[in-house]
Design a protein around this motif. Structure first.
Motif, PDB file in Angstrom:
ATOM      1  N   GLU A  54       0.825  -1.209   0.000  1.00 46.42           N
ATOM      2  CA  GLU A  54       0.000   0.000   0.000  1.00 46.42           C
ATOM      3  C   GLU A  54       0.858   1.258   0.000  1.00 46.42           C
ATOM      4  O   GLU A  54       0.546   2.228  -0.697  1.00 46.42           O
ATOM      5  CB  GLU A  54      -0.945   0.001   1.196  1.00 46.42           C
ATOM      6  N   GLU A  55       1.921   1.257   0.761  1.00 44.30           N
ATOM      7  CA  GLU A  55       2.766   2.442   0.834  1.00 44.30           C
ATOM      8  C   GLU A  55       3.513   2.669  -0.470  1.00 44.30           C
ATOM      9  O   GLU A  55       3.703   3.805  -0.896  1.00 44.30           O
ATOM     10  CB  GLU A  55       3.748   2.344   2.003  1.00 44.30           C
ATOM     11  N   ILE A  56       3.918   1.610  -1.149  1.00 45.34           N
ATOM     12  CA  ILE A  56       4.619   1.745  -2.426  1.00 45.34           C
ATOM     13  C   ILE A  56       3.652   2.240  -3.503  1.00 45.34           C
ATOM     14  O   ILE A  56       3.962   3.157  -4.260  1.00 45.34           O
ATOM     15  CB  ILE A  56       5.258   0.402  -2.844  1.00 45.34           C
ATOM     16  N   LEU A  57       2.462   1.657  -3.572  1.00 48.71           N
ATOM     17  CA  LEU A  57       1.503   2.003  -4.611  1.00 48.71           C
ATOM     18  C   LEU A  57       0.956   3.417  -4.461  1.00 48.71           C
ATOM     19  O   LEU A  57       0.716   4.107  -5.440  1.00 48.71           O
ATOM     20  CB  LEU A  57       0.343   0.998  -4.624  1.00 48.71           C
ATOM     21  N   ARG A  58       0.735   3.833  -3.235  1.00 48.69           N
ATOM     22  CA  ARG A  58       0.141   5.153  -3.016  1.00 48.69           C
ATOM     23  C   ARG A  58       1.176   6.266  -2.990  1.00 48.69           C
ATOM     24  O   ARG A  58       0.816   7.429  -2.960  1.00 48.69           O
ATOM     25  CB  ARG A  58      -0.615   5.176  -1.690  1.00 48.69           C
ATOM     26  N   ASP A  59       2.468   5.910  -2.973  1.00 49.08           N
ATOM     27  CA  ASP A  59       3.520   6.910  -2.809  1.00 49.08           C
ATOM     28  C   ASP A  59       3.202   7.782  -1.607  1.00 49.08           C
ATOM     29  O   ASP A  59       3.268   8.998  -1.635  1.00 49.08           O
ATOM     30  CB  ASP A  59       3.707   7.742  -4.077  1.00 49.08           C
ATOM     31  N   ALA A  60       2.810   7.134  -0.549  1.00 47.90           N
ATOM     32  CA  ALA A  60       2.375   7.797   0.669  1.00 47.90           C
ATOM     33  C   ALA A  60       3.563   8.356   1.451  1.00 47.90           C
ATOM     34  O   ALA A  60       4.709   8.290   1.010  1.00 47.90           O
ATOM     35  CB  ALA A  60       1.594   6.805   1.529  1.00 47.90           C
ATOM     36  N   ASP A  61       3.253   8.866   2.610  1.00 44.39           N
ATOM     37  CA  ASP A  61       4.273   9.466   3.471  1.00 44.39           C
ATOM     38  C   ASP A  61       5.433   8.516   3.760  1.00 44.39           C
ATOM     39  O   ASP A  61       6.542   8.957   4.012  1.00 44.39           O
ATOM     40  CB  ASP A  61       3.650   9.889   4.807  1.00 44.39           C
TER      41      ASP A  61
END
Length: 79
Positions: A56-63
């Motif tokens: 999820e963090e990789i796909l969303r380019d999140a914080d």
């Protein structure tokens, strides 16, 4: 609005892992090098919940994306 800056140890806490320097070093030594053909989130040592968090963090380019990238590089350092 500025993006929060997360520390490497905070990612380990998010993943439910010990986050002191010695534990992080031990984790990296135990699991590196991760083969280039294996995506970070697909590594066999993650639990399903950990893999989902990373994906999820990789796909969303999140914080967390920058520190997830640091983990990816650290696990491939010995290739």
């Amino acid at each position: 609005m500025e993006r929060p800056i997360h520390r490497f140890s905070e990612l380990f806490k998010q993943l439910g892992l010990l986050a002191d320097d010695a534990s992080i070093a031990s984790f990296l030594m135990q699991h590196a090098p991760l083969p280039g053909a294996v995506a970070l989130e697909d590594a066999p040592f993650w639990t399903p919940a950990q893999a989902t968090l990373l994906r999820e963090e990789i796909l969303r380019d999140a914080d967390w994306a920058e520190v997830v990238d640091q983990l990816n590089k650290a696990l491939r350092a010995e290739e």
